[in-house]
Design a protein around this motif. Structure first.
Motif, PDB file in Angstrom:
ATOM      1  N   HIS A 190       1.193  -0.959   0.065  1.00 53.47           N
ATOM      2  CA  HIS A 190      -0.175  -0.136   0.247  1.00 53.47           C
ATOM      3  C   HIS A 190       1.028   1.239   0.008  1.00 53.47           C
ATOM      4  CE1 HIS A 190      -3.308   2.829   0.691  1.00 53.47           C
ATOM      5  NE2 HIS A 190      -2.460   3.370   1.714  1.00 53.47           N
ATOM      6  N   ASP A 192       1.243   5.487   0.689  1.00 58.53           N
ATOM      7  CA  ASP A 192       0.650   6.753   0.541  1.00 58.53           C
ATOM      8  C   ASP A 192       0.686   8.200   0.109  1.00 58.53           C
ATOM      9  OD1 ASP A 192      -1.217   8.313   1.995  1.00 58.53           O
ATOM     10  OD2 ASP A 192       0.047   7.732   4.228  1.00 58.53           O
ATOM     11  N   GLY A 351       7.021   1.141   6.252  1.00 56.56           N
ATOM     12  CA  GLY A 351       5.971   2.016   7.590  1.00 56.56           C
ATOM     13  C   GLY A 351       5.744   2.724   8.030  1.00 56.56           C
ATOM     14  N   LYS A 352       5.273   3.725   6.846  1.00 54.86           N
ATOM     15  CA  LYS A 352       5.330   5.396   6.939  1.00 54.86           C
ATOM     16  C   LYS A 352       4.337   5.441   5.674  1.00 54.86           C
ATOM     17  CE  LYS A 352       8.843   7.514  10.279  1.00 54.86           C
ATOM     18  NZ  LYS A 352       9.887   8.993   9.994  1.00 54.86           N
ATOM     19  N   ASP A 355       3.716   0.335   2.975  1.00 52.56           N
ATOM     20  CA  ASP A 355       2.823   0.020   4.141  1.00 52.56           C
ATOM     21  C   ASP A 355       2.861  -1.397   3.628  1.00 52.56           C
ATOM     22  OD1 ASP A 355       1.537  -1.864   5.975  1.00 52.56           O
ATOM     23  OD2 ASP A 355      -0.148  -0.362   6.422  1.00 52.56           O
ATOM     24  N   SER A 357       1.748  -4.059   5.101  1.00 53.31           N
ATOM     25  CA  SER A 357       0.745  -4.841   6.206  1.00 53.31           C
ATOM     26  C   SER A 357      -0.596  -4.928   5.219  1.00 53.31           C
ATOM     27  CB  SER A 357       0.653  -4.303   7.135  1.00 53.31           C
ATOM     28  OG  SER A 357       0.144  -3.193   7.581  1.00 53.31           O
ATOM     29  N   ARG A 358      -0.708  -4.353   4.001  1.00 56.56           N
ATOM     30  CA  ARG A 358      -1.670  -4.478   3.425  1.00 56.56           C
ATOM     31  C   ARG A 358      -1.428  -3.903   1.505  1.00 56.56           C
ATOM     32  NH1 ARG A 358      -3.524   1.828   5.070  1.00 56.56           N
ATOM     33  NH2 ARG A 358      -5.150   1.180   3.548  1.00 56.56           N
ATOM     34  N   VAL A 522      -0.913   1.569   9.980  1.00 49.50           N
ATOM     35  CA  VAL A 522       0.584   0.949   9.467  1.00 49.50           C
ATOM     36  C   VAL A 522       1.319   0.217  10.209  1.00 49.50           C
ATOM     37  CG1 VAL A 522       2.827   2.554   7.461  1.00 49.50           C
ATOM     38  CG2 VAL A 522      -0.014   3.413   8.363  1.00 49.50           C
ATOM     39  N   GLY A 523       1.789  -0.687   8.868  1.00 49.98           N
ATOM     40  CA  GLY A 523       2.619  -1.683   9.740  1.00 49.98           C
ATOM     41  C   GLY A 523       3.964  -1.687   9.693  1.00 49.98           C
ATOM     42  N   GLN A 525       7.754  -1.678   9.502  1.00 51.65           N
ATOM     43  CA  GLN A 525       8.713  -1.657   8.903  1.00 51.65           C
ATOM     44  C   GLN A 525       9.293  -3.265   8.659  1.00 51.65           C
ATOM     45  OE1 GLN A 525      11.432   2.212   7.614  1.00 51.65           O
ATOM     46  NE2 GLN A 525      13.707  -0.080   8.472  1.00 51.65           N
TER      47      GLN A 525
END
Length: 966
Positions: A190, A192, A351-352, A355, A357-358, A522-523, A525
């Protein structure tokens, strides 16, 4: 002769017999059926909205279908959906045209004697199930699916010892391979954009076709818009071609194809050496030095520019790098993605703004090795099901490989190239007729439901797999020991199992799915998994010594994507944002190479690679780098339908070879023998403003010191905008409202979604290539590109429709008062008064009026898509933008019934409703508190187009905001 009553006579002569004779598929039933039990929530003559999920590309936007009297007429974005938040791209707007496509598959077809012939459903299902029972291996090649249909297909393939692969022409393999190598996560993460303050795109056209363009367009417009007291965020684009995304960048660094990786490697090295990194990558310096020694420094890019970009990226608060191009695969593209991933890791973007995790659903698509292995293994014992994808068109060699299978079964909606080679063709429901679901990323589950009944003799793809498995005595169920579901809709409903029973299920259908109101956190890093240095596989770029040699650059069309939508007239007639060419594609070539080869503008050229060749007209431009040949993907069909077949050239035939030193392939270009046979058709031949200051801009430093109310002077289309010294006539009296619009040019990215939405809403006809070439275009709203002053490789777009002037030049010259000013300030066009003198068009300085030169044929069932609240015009009538007057009247009637005043923002024209970036603001200029009034009164960027003509337009433009270089 039997007696004929007066009523019978009138019934026959009133057109019923003509309807029966000219349209035999439609049955006219001479029987009135009372609605004793009417359909739920449907009233004749009233609009009903059904929520579903758009499947025109893998982005998975939420969609609302406007339904009237049993038929879908319009698609809009779902405002509650987190992906698109109420907006749609041109492809999503065209979904109803796909539903009503006259060339859609209508019946089962079977190949017999070399040709496809009609068969019954019973014959088809019986023959296919018998073939599987006799030991055939089931292989499913499908477009990207998730959820219930994915479960059914996986279960089906497993039941018959087969395999399931999701084939997409654009599978993001280089990005996934880079993330696999570095983080052991082969996914599309993902991104951002909205949270970023510095975007660095390496040929990733995220505003057009990359991953989720509607979501990214909104995010980019928000991050790139002017905010009082805040610094203006920036975007830099690196690539060989000036795409729409590149033109929206603050800086465009043009490099030859394949050199994006060198720029990325150089930037990464500078970030590491200058200490701008947040995570240590010092151990990678040796690998970067080796790459740069082997390939050399990026040609034509000053070191100072690279240093400035590296510093800005490294010091940004929330930087983000994106890897492209979309259609590329191989070592060069993977190296670029590796450098981009390391850039993001170095500056702490993971991690910012990135992401993992998505992951996007595109992470599930088949990779090159999987596809090559599956297609190469096909044999006489295989039964191949091709579902909703067209590998015979978009993959070189796939047609021959599919023919080696024992049986090929095509499940789709259109008679495309893959359908033409299949043994069985099974017509399936359109996505707007289907039950289903789609989950573009974790936590966003979009539902699909039928927006109307079936038009043709089609079936659901899920039902077909369930029925075939049942007939083959291997019924499918969701869980072991569970009773097989009655149909696919039951499977889908059981999979959701929403607490609260039927009421909760109905509410979820109305919402359009299930998602969190707030995005998940957010997941963390991901750690680097690579041991030692990353493996850069690409060799150096081989110099091109001969003038007819070049590097190929293939790019997906914002309108046609991978070609699946090429039969839709709205999209064929929608201009490309940069070239403004319609109905076809072309070859971009530099002036220097064209001169060396003696090629002139529009002349047919032949482009050949090791994989194949094509012919297309040449477009000579500096928008591509030296020794670069760029061709758009999506055209060149040999099947699919009337609008697609024979239009343009298929650039996929150039792809597929192994080219270690190229992003796509080295190619040769030459004049095509035989002369011109397919000229380009464009509706905006010039990009120059010719000193007219049509598209204006203001430097950000100047804007920061301006106060509300300062800036350009407006001649408002109100009584106070008239003065006896300048005006011959007094101002108009407006009873309750004076409608107006504001257009923010800073937010316009040129995507053209508004123009396609205008076609869909206002029954604008598609007239075809030849008439458009002759200047007969019918678009009410155009978004032509104009070159920014002093910047030859920077375009911006000017959305242009009727300005609804208060002192309109079109009105006094009409001899029959067809062009009139109504009581609410609209410049109305009375169709049944118009006699076709066209004086109004001659006198309009904005050139936004369109004349009907022909009586347009609405091929059935396309006529079912027509908006019943908008008159269908005929030959000899002038037409133009009405500010969607039908929507204005609907809102006024609704407010009157509810005995309340209209609310600001309650009326949303089609262009404003679909715009992903929020360019348009519509409202009442008589209401001083309306947003459009406040913009006209106080916004320092405001101006009126051709203000010197004193026409008092109701449209206020807001200047673009320019970042000073340096």
């Amino acid at each position: 002769m039997p007696d004929m009553s007066r009523r019978t006579f009138l019934w026959v002569t009133g057109g019923s017999s003509i309807a029966l004779a000219t349209d035999p598929p439609r049955k006219l039933v001479n029987k009135l059926i009372p609605k004793v039990i009417p359909p739920e929530n449907i009233r004749p003559g009233s609009w009903t909205v059904f929520a579903t999920t758009c499947r025109e590309c893998p982005a998975g936007c939420g969609m609302h279908l406007s339904h009237r009297d049993g038929r879908v007429t319009k698609a809009e974005g779902n405002p509650a959906h987190p992906v698109n938040r109420g907006a749609l791209c041109p492809r999503g707007q065209s979904a109803p045209q796909g539903l009503y496509d006259p060339d859609r598959l209508r019946e089962v077809l079977h190949r017999g004697g070399g040709a496809l012939r009609p068969k019954s459903w019973d014959d088809a299902l019986s023959a296919i199930s018998t073939r599987l029972v006799s030991g055939g291996r089931a292989v499913i090649l499908s477009s990207l699916q998730t959820g219930a249909l994915s479960e059914v297909m996986a279960g089906f393939a497993s039941a018959f010892r087969g395999e399931l692969l999701y084939y997409e022409a654009f599978n993001y393999e280089p990005m996934r391979a880079a993330h696999q190598q570095l983080f052991s996560l082969p996914v599309v993460p993902h991104h951002d954009l909205e949270g970023s303050d510095y975007i660095l795109s390496f040929a990733a056209d995220f505003l057009e076709t990359w991953v989720s363009p509607v979501s990214y367009a909104r995010q980019f417009a928000d991050m790139h818009s002017f905010r009082e007291g805040a610094p203006l965020n920036r975007m830099v684009y690196v690539g060989p071609r000036l795409s729409m995304t590149a033109s929206n960048a603050d800086s465009f660094i043009q490099v030859p194809p394949g050199q994006e990786r060198l720029v990325a490697a150089t930037l990464l090295k500078l970030v590491i050496e200058r200490g701008w990194q947040k995570n240590d990558l010092g151990r990678f310096r040796g690998a970067l030095d080796a790459v740069l020694r082997a390939a050399g420094q990026p040609p034509g890019v000053p070191q100072a520019t690279l240093l400035q970009v590296a510093e800005s990226f490294g010091k940004a608060r929330a930087p983000l790098a994106l890897a492209g191009p979309l259609a590329a695969s191989g070592a060069v593209a993977t190296d670029t993605a590796l450098c981009v991933a390391l850039l993001n890791y170095a500056v702490g973007a993971l991690g910012k703004t990135v992401d993992f995790s998505r992951p996007h659903a595109l992470s599930r698509t088949a990779r090159e090795a999987e596809l090559a292995g599956l297609l190469g293994s096909l044999g006489a014992n295989d039964v191949v099901f091709v579902h909703d994808t067209n590998p015979a068109f978009s993959r070189n060699g796939a047609a021959a490989q599919l023919r080696r299978a024992g049986t090929v079964i095509y499940l789709g909606t259109m008679p495309d190239e893959t359908a033409q080679l299949s043994d069985w063709v099974l017509p399936i429901d359109s996505p707007l007729e289907s039950w289903g679901e789609y989950e573009p990323e974790p936590g966003i589950r979009g539902l699909m439901q039928p927006g109307m009944g079936r038009i043709h003799d089609t079936r659901s793809a899920g039902d077909l797999f369930l029925d075939i498995a049942r007939l083959a005595r291997r019924p499918l169920s969701r869980k072991t020991g569970e009773e097989p579901p009655a149909d696919f809709a039951s499977w889908l409903k059981a999979r959701w199992s929403i607490p609260g029973g039927e009421a909760s299920w109905t509410e979820t259908l109305r919402t359009g799915g299930e998602w969190s109101s707030r995005p998940e956190a957010v997941g963390a890093q991901p750690p680097l998994q690579v041991k030692g240095a990353p493996r850069f596989a690409a060799a150096g770029v081989t110099p091109l010594a001969k003038p007819d040699q070049a590097e190929l650059w293939a790019w997906p069309s914002i309108m046609l994507y991978d070609g699946r939508l090429a039969n839709r007239g709205w999209l064929q007639e929608a201009p490309d944002p940069i070239s403004f060419v319609v109905w076809g594609n072309w070859v971009d070539i530099t002036p220097r190479q064209a001169e060396a080869l003696g090629i002139e503008e529009g002349e047919m050229v032949e482009v050949s690679t090791a994989a194949g060749s094509l012919r297309a007209p040449a477009r000579i431009t500096q928008e591509v780098g030296q020794q670069t040949v760029a061709v758009g993907l999506g055209q060149g069909h040999t099947a699919l339908g009337k609008n697609a077949k024979g239009i343009g050239a298929n650039a996929f035939v150039l792809l597929g070879g192994v080219n270690s030193g190229s992003t796509f392939a080295p190619c040769r270009i030459s004049k095509a023998p035989g002369g011109a046979d397919d000229r380009m058709t464009t509706t905006a031949p010039s990009r120059d403003q010719l000193h007219r200051e049509l598209l204006q801009a203001v430097p950000v430093s100047e804007l920061r010191i301006m106060k509300p109310g300062e800036g350009g002077r407006l001649d408002l289309p109100l009584r106070e905008g008239y003065t006896p010294e300048k005006d011959m006539y007094p101002g108009h009296e407006h009873k309750k409202h004076r409608w107006g619009m504001a257009i923010d040019l800073q937010r316009c990215i040129g995507c053209g979604a508004c123009a396609v939405a205008c076609y869909a809403e206002n029954n604008i006809p598609v007239i075809g290539k030849e008439l458009v070439r002759g200047g007969r275009e019918m678009a009410w709203l155009r978004i032509p590109p104009y070159r920014m002053p002093g910047e030859p490789l920077r375009y911006a777009w000017l959305p242009l429709h009727c300005q609804h002037c208060d002192a309109a030049p079109c009105e006094p010259v009409c001899p029959v008062f067809a062009a009139v000013h109504n009581e609410e300030g609209l410049n109305a066009q009375i169709y049944n008064r118009c006699i076709g003198t066209r004086y109004c068009s001659n006198n309009c300085p904005y050139k936004v009026r369109r004349f009907n030169w022909i009586n347009v044929e609405w091929r059935p069932p396309l006529d079912l898509q027509l908006n019943p609240e908008v008159t269908v015009r005929t030959r000899g009538v002038m037409e133009k933008c009405t500010f969607c007057v039908q929507r204005i009247r609907q809102a006024e009637y609704r407010a009157s019934r509810e005995r309340r005043p209209l609310k600001d923002g309650e009326i949303v024209p089609a262009c404003a409703q679909t715009c992903p970036t929020g360019v348009f603001t519509f409202g009442d200029l008589l209401d001083p508190n309306s947003r459009v009034s406040r913009i006209a009164a106080a916004e320092p960027r405001r101006y009126q187009l051709l203000h010197e003509l004193h026409t008092k337009p109701a449209v206020t433009f807001l200047r673009r905001v320019e970042v000073e270089r340096g």
